[in-house]
Design a protein around this motif. Structure first.
Motif, PDB file in Angstrom:
ATOM      1  N   GLN A   1       0.832  -1.201   0.000  1.00 30.36           N
ATOM      2  CA  GLN A   1       0.000   0.000   0.000  1.00 30.36           C
ATOM      3  C   GLN A   1       0.871   1.258   0.000  1.00 30.36           C
ATOM      4  OE1 GLN A   1      -0.543  -2.678   1.984  1.00 30.36           O
ATOM      5  NE2 GLN A   1      -2.386  -3.402   0.917  1.00 30.36           N
ATOM      6  N   TRP A   2       1.917   1.239   0.807  1.00 28.99           N
ATOM      7  CA  TRP A   2       2.836   2.391   0.850  1.00 28.99           C
ATOM      8  C   TRP A   2       3.525   2.558  -0.496  1.00 28.99           C
ATOM      9  CZ3 TRP A   2       8.081   2.493  -0.100  1.00 28.99           C
ATOM     10  CH2 TRP A   2       8.732   3.690   0.185  1.00 28.99           C
ATOM     11  N   LEU A   3       3.960   1.436  -1.089  1.00 25.35           N
ATOM     12  CA  LEU A   3       4.664   1.491  -2.368  1.00 25.35           C
ATOM     13  C   LEU A   3       3.765   2.039  -3.467  1.00 25.35           C
ATOM     14  CD1 LEU A   3       7.220   0.846  -3.966  1.00 25.35           C
ATOM     15  CD2 LEU A   3       6.370  -1.482  -4.289  1.00 25.35           C
ATOM     16  N   GLU A   4       2.524   1.591  -3.482  1.00 18.81           N
ATOM     17  CA  GLU A   4       1.591   2.072  -4.504  1.00 18.81           C
ATOM     18  C   GLU A   4       1.317   3.565  -4.335  1.00 18.81           C
ATOM     19  OE1 GLU A   4      -1.662  -0.546  -3.923  1.00 18.81           O
ATOM     20  OE2 GLU A   4      -0.688  -2.263  -4.923  1.00 18.81           O
ATOM     21  N   ALA A   5       1.260   4.017  -3.065  1.00 19.30           N
ATOM     22  CA  ALA A   5       1.037   5.444  -2.808  1.00 19.30           C
ATOM     23  C   ALA A   5       2.229   6.274  -3.286  1.00 19.30           C
ATOM     24  CB  ALA A   5       0.788   5.671  -1.320  1.00 19.30           C
ATOM     25  N   GLU A   6       3.445   5.770  -3.056  1.00 19.38           N
ATOM     26  CA  GLU A   6       4.643   6.487  -3.497  1.00 19.38           C
ATOM     27  C   GLU A   6       4.725   6.539  -5.027  1.00 19.38           C
ATOM     28  OE1 GLU A   6       7.034   8.107  -1.550  1.00 19.38           O
ATOM     29  OE2 GLU A   6       5.426   7.809  -0.089  1.00 19.38           O
ATOM     30  N   LEU A   7       4.358   5.439  -5.675  1.00 19.56           N
ATOM     31  CA  LEU A   7       4.359   5.412  -7.144  1.00 19.56           C
ATOM     32  C   LEU A   7       3.324   6.391  -7.706  1.00 19.56           C
ATOM     33  CD1 LEU A   7       4.695   1.569  -7.822  1.00 19.56           C
ATOM     34  CD2 LEU A   7       6.416   3.325  -8.279  1.00 19.56           C
ATOM     35  N   GLU A   8       2.199   6.508  -7.000  1.00 19.83           N
ATOM     36  CA  GLU A   8       1.165   7.443  -7.434  1.00 19.83           C
ATOM     37  C   GLU A   8       1.668   8.885  -7.343  1.00 19.83           C
ATOM     38  OE1 GLU A   8      -3.527   8.498  -6.427  1.00 19.83           O
ATOM     39  OE2 GLU A   8      -2.559   6.734  -5.545  1.00 19.83           O
ATOM     40  N   LYS A   9       2.475   9.184  -6.308  1.00 19.72           N
ATOM     41  CA  LYS A   9       3.052  10.525  -6.178  1.00 19.72           C
ATOM     42  C   LYS A   9       3.979  10.830  -7.354  1.00 19.72           C
ATOM     43  CE  LYS A   9       3.107  10.525  -1.098  1.00 19.72           C
ATOM     44  NZ  LYS A   9       4.000  10.528   0.092  1.00 19.72           N
ATOM     45  N   LEU A  10       4.674   9.796  -7.818  1.00 17.66           N
ATOM     46  CA  LEU A  10       5.601   9.970  -8.941  1.00 17.66           C
ATOM     47  C   LEU A  10       4.893   9.873 -10.286  1.00 17.66           C
ATOM     48  CD1 LEU A  10       8.575   7.752  -7.636  1.00 17.66           C
ATOM     49  CD2 LEU A  10       8.388  10.245  -7.550  1.00 17.66           C
ATOM     50  N   ASN A  11       3.582   9.545 -10.233  1.00 13.72           N
ATOM     51  CA  ASN A  11       2.775   9.381 -11.450  1.00 13.72           C
ATOM     52  C   ASN A  11       3.369   8.286 -12.350  1.00 13.72           C
ATOM     53  OD1 ASN A  11       0.572   9.972 -13.079  1.00 13.72           O
ATOM     54  ND2 ASN A  11       1.688  11.514 -14.269  1.00 13.72           N
ATOM     55  N   VAL A  12       3.710   7.163 -11.707  1.00 13.21           N
ATOM     56  CA  VAL A  12       4.327   6.033 -12.411  1.00 13.21           C
ATOM     57  C   VAL A  12       3.584   4.761 -12.025  1.00 13.21           C
ATOM     58  CG1 VAL A  12       6.424   4.640 -12.634  1.00 13.21           C
ATOM     59  CG2 VAL A  12       6.595   7.126 -12.514  1.00 13.21           C
ATOM     60  N   THR A  13       3.410   3.851 -12.984  1.00 13.76           N
ATOM     61  CA  THR A  13       2.805   2.550 -12.693  1.00 13.76           C
ATOM     62  C   THR A  13       3.887   1.501 -12.504  1.00 13.76           C
ATOM     63  OG1 THR A  13       2.639   1.978 -15.040  1.00 13.76           O
ATOM     64  CG2 THR A  13       0.761   3.130 -14.039  1.00 13.76           C
ATOM     65  N   VAL A  14       3.563   0.462 -11.771  1.00 13.13           N
ATOM     66  CA  VAL A  14       4.528  -0.604 -11.495  1.00 13.13           C
ATOM     67  C   VAL A  14       5.029  -1.237 -12.783  1.00 13.13           C
ATOM     68  CG1 VAL A  14       4.870  -2.858 -10.399  1.00 13.13           C
ATOM     69  CG2 VAL A  14       3.542  -1.109  -9.242  1.00 13.13           C
ATOM     70  N   ASP A  15       4.139  -1.421 -13.738  1.00 12.63           N
ATOM     71  CA  ASP A  15       4.505  -2.089 -14.991  1.00 12.63           C
ATOM     72  C   ASP A  15       5.585  -1.339 -15.761  1.00 12.63           C
ATOM     73  OD1 ASP A  15       2.631  -3.991 -14.407  1.00 12.63           O
ATOM     74  OD2 ASP A  15       1.057  -3.089 -15.652  1.00 12.63           O
ATOM     75  N   ASN A  16       5.680  -0.025 -15.562  1.00 13.29           N
ATOM     76  CA  ASN A  16       6.628   0.790 -16.318  1.00 13.29           C
ATOM     77  C   ASN A  16       7.962   0.970 -15.584  1.00 13.29           C
ATOM     78  OD1 ASN A  16       7.338   2.235 -18.618  1.00 13.29           O
ATOM     79  ND2 ASN A  16       6.777   4.195 -17.704  1.00 13.29           N
ATOM     80  N   VAL A  17       8.084   0.358 -14.394  1.00 13.45           N
ATOM     81  CA  VAL A  17       9.307   0.507 -13.595  1.00 13.45           C
ATOM     82  C   VAL A  17      10.267  -0.638 -13.889  1.00 13.45           C
ATOM     83  CG1 VAL A  17      10.278   0.631 -11.276  1.00 13.45           C
ATOM     84  CG2 VAL A  17       8.095   1.740 -11.769  1.00 13.45           C
ATOM     85  N   PHE A  18      11.458  -0.288 -14.357  1.00 12.92           N
ATOM     86  CA  PHE A  18      12.484  -1.312 -14.581  1.00 12.92           C
ATOM     87  C   PHE A  18      13.109  -1.728 -13.257  1.00 12.92           C
ATOM     88  CE2 PHE A  18      16.936  -2.509 -15.630  1.00 12.92           C
ATOM     89  CZ  PHE A  18      16.651  -3.652 -16.348  1.00 12.92           C
TER      90      PHE A  18
ATOM     91  N   ASP B   1      15.688   3.719  -0.131  1.00 10.12           N
ATOM     92  CA  ASP B   1      16.945   3.947   0.580  1.00 10.12           C
ATOM     93  C   ASP B   1      16.735   3.987   2.079  1.00 10.12           C
ATOM     94  OD1 ASP B   1      15.856   6.403   1.178  1.00 10.12           O
ATOM     95  OD2 ASP B   1      17.155   7.551  -0.160  1.00 10.12           O
ATOM     96  N   HIS B   2      17.799   4.321   2.795  1.00 10.55           N
ATOM     97  CA  HIS B   2      17.795   4.338   4.261  1.00 10.55           C
ATOM     98  C   HIS B   2      16.785   5.343   4.815  1.00 10.55           C
ATOM     99  CE1 HIS B   2      19.323   4.253   8.352  1.00 10.55           C
ATOM    100  NE2 HIS B   2      19.573   5.537   8.298  1.00 10.55           N
ATOM    101  N   PHE B   3      16.509   6.406   4.048  1.00 10.53           N
ATOM    102  CA  PHE B   3      15.608   7.452   4.521  1.00 10.53           C
ATOM    103  C   PHE B   3      14.153   7.179   4.139  1.00 10.53           C
ATOM    104  CE2 PHE B   3      19.763   9.391   3.860  1.00 10.53           C
ATOM    105  CZ  PHE B   3      19.999   9.936   5.115  1.00 10.53           C
ATOM    106  N   GLY B   4      13.903   6.044   3.491  1.00 10.48           N
ATOM    107  CA  GLY B   4      12.539   5.721   3.102  1.00 10.48           C
ATOM    108  C   GLY B   4      12.100   6.387   1.822  1.00 10.48           C
ATOM    109  N   GLU B   5      13.040   6.858   1.009  1.00 10.41           N
ATOM    110  CA  GLU B   5      12.713   7.478  -0.266  1.00 10.41           C
ATOM    111  C   GLU B   5      12.743   6.438  -1.377  1.00 10.41           C
ATOM    112  OE1 GLU B   5      14.049  12.149   0.165  1.00 10.41           O
ATOM    113  OE2 GLU B   5      15.236  10.784  -1.058  1.00 10.41           O
ATOM    114  N   LEU B   6      11.743   6.494  -2.229  1.00  9.24           N
ATOM    115  CA  LEU B   6      11.653   5.587  -3.367  1.00  9.24           C
ATOM    116  C   LEU B   6      12.202   6.265  -4.612  1.00  9.24           C
ATOM    117  CD1 LEU B   6      10.554   2.923  -4.662  1.00  9.24           C
ATOM    118  CD2 LEU B   6       8.444   4.208  -5.119  1.00  9.24           C
TER     119      LEU B   6
END
Length: 286
Positions: free
Chosen positions: A192-209, A214-219
């Motif tokens: 759920q957190w990952l999907e929310a972060e991807l939504e902030k970046l306006n990116v879908t999982v399928d398009n992520v290579f 990181d250590h600070f929790g940034e995607l």
């Protein structure tokens, strides 16, 4: 049996034997080879090739020779661990190539290295001027270890008096469009957190290579379509901005209030927050 079938069977069998024998020798055999191990490796490879294709030769005698040549470095390694003189003879010794900023020409010539070879090794260590090097030693395996002069070494947080928390390795949570649940859980987050972060970046999982936390929790993500610009994570810069705004608000409250106790409290807390902000500034800058 046809010859080509026999070659296939021999080759496949030898592949398994070589794999098991190499595991027996340990990782050193294929990571950092000494001259002795290099010779042994070539010999073992030649024997394996001969056994595989030399149909007129005795297969079992060849395998026995392979085992013998594998046993030699195994027992030599045992001996080198117990006897330093023997180890120096077999593996070689390190040589000082640069001392106090001066090239040791005799040692360089002894190791059969040219100045061009030395400069190439120095460049691999981000040392482009000999004068910047305090000490350089050529290890027995051919690696060059370099110690730069004090004034040429990069500053560290310790030298600046900054306490830095230990960092954990980044976790790869998305790989080729697939969410990796184990690394995601290791980083302390869920889907759920990952999907929310991807939504902030306006990116879908399928398009992520590849996506990493990181250590600070940034995607951070690398997407298939290189034409699309992915926004930079703003979590840390936003936190820094909030700290600075809060400090400014406290200073403003201190100036506006007419109550001495409140004025002193706002001023004191503003100074504390300023000190905290200075300490974490290097961590929160993008």
């Amino acid at each position: 049996m046809s010859q080509w079938i026999e070659v296939i069977i021999r080759s496949f069998t030898l592949l398994i034997i070589l794999f098991l024998l190499t595991k027996w020798l340990g990782k050193k055999q294929f990571s950092q080879l000494s001259l002795f191990e290099y010779v042994i490796g070539i010999t073992i490879g030649s024997i394996a090739a001969e056994i595989s294709t030399g149909l007129e030769s005795n297969y079992y005698v060849g395998v026995m020779g392979l085992i013998v040549w594998t046993a030699i470095p195994f027992f030599v390694n045992l001996a080198t661990m117990k006897n330093k003189k023997f180890r120096d003879f077999i593996e070689g010794k390190a040589s000082v190539i640069i001392k106090d900023g001066k090239i040791q020409e005799e040692n360089l010539a002894k190791e059969k290295y040219t100045v061009d070879d030395l400069m190439e090794l120095l460049r691999k260590k981000d040392a482009y001027r000999v004068a910047d090097v305090e000490f350089a030693i050529l290890e027995a395996n051919g690696d060059l270890n370099v110690l730069l002069k004090k004034e040429k070494q990069p500053l560290t947080p310790k030298q600046l008096g900054i306490t830095v928390a230990a960092e954990k390795e980044p976790q790869t949570v998305i790989m080729e469009g697939e969410i990796m649940d184990e690394p995601l859980a290791e980083s302390g987050y869920n889907r759920q957190w990952l999907e929310a972060e991807l939504e902030k970046l306006n990116v879908t999982v399928d398009n992520v290579f590849i996506g990493q936390v990181d250590h600070f929790g940034e995607l951070t993500v690398d997407i298939y379509d290189d034409q699309i610009q992915v926004p930079t994570p703003q979590t840390r810069p936003l936190l820094l901005a909030v700290l600075k705004k809060t400090q400014a608000d406290l200073e403003l409250f201190s100036l506006q209030t007419e109550v001495p106790e409140a004025k002193q409290m706002y001023k004191k807390n503003a100074e504390k927050l300023a000190a905290i902000t200075d300490k974490v500034m290097h961590l929160l800058k993008a």
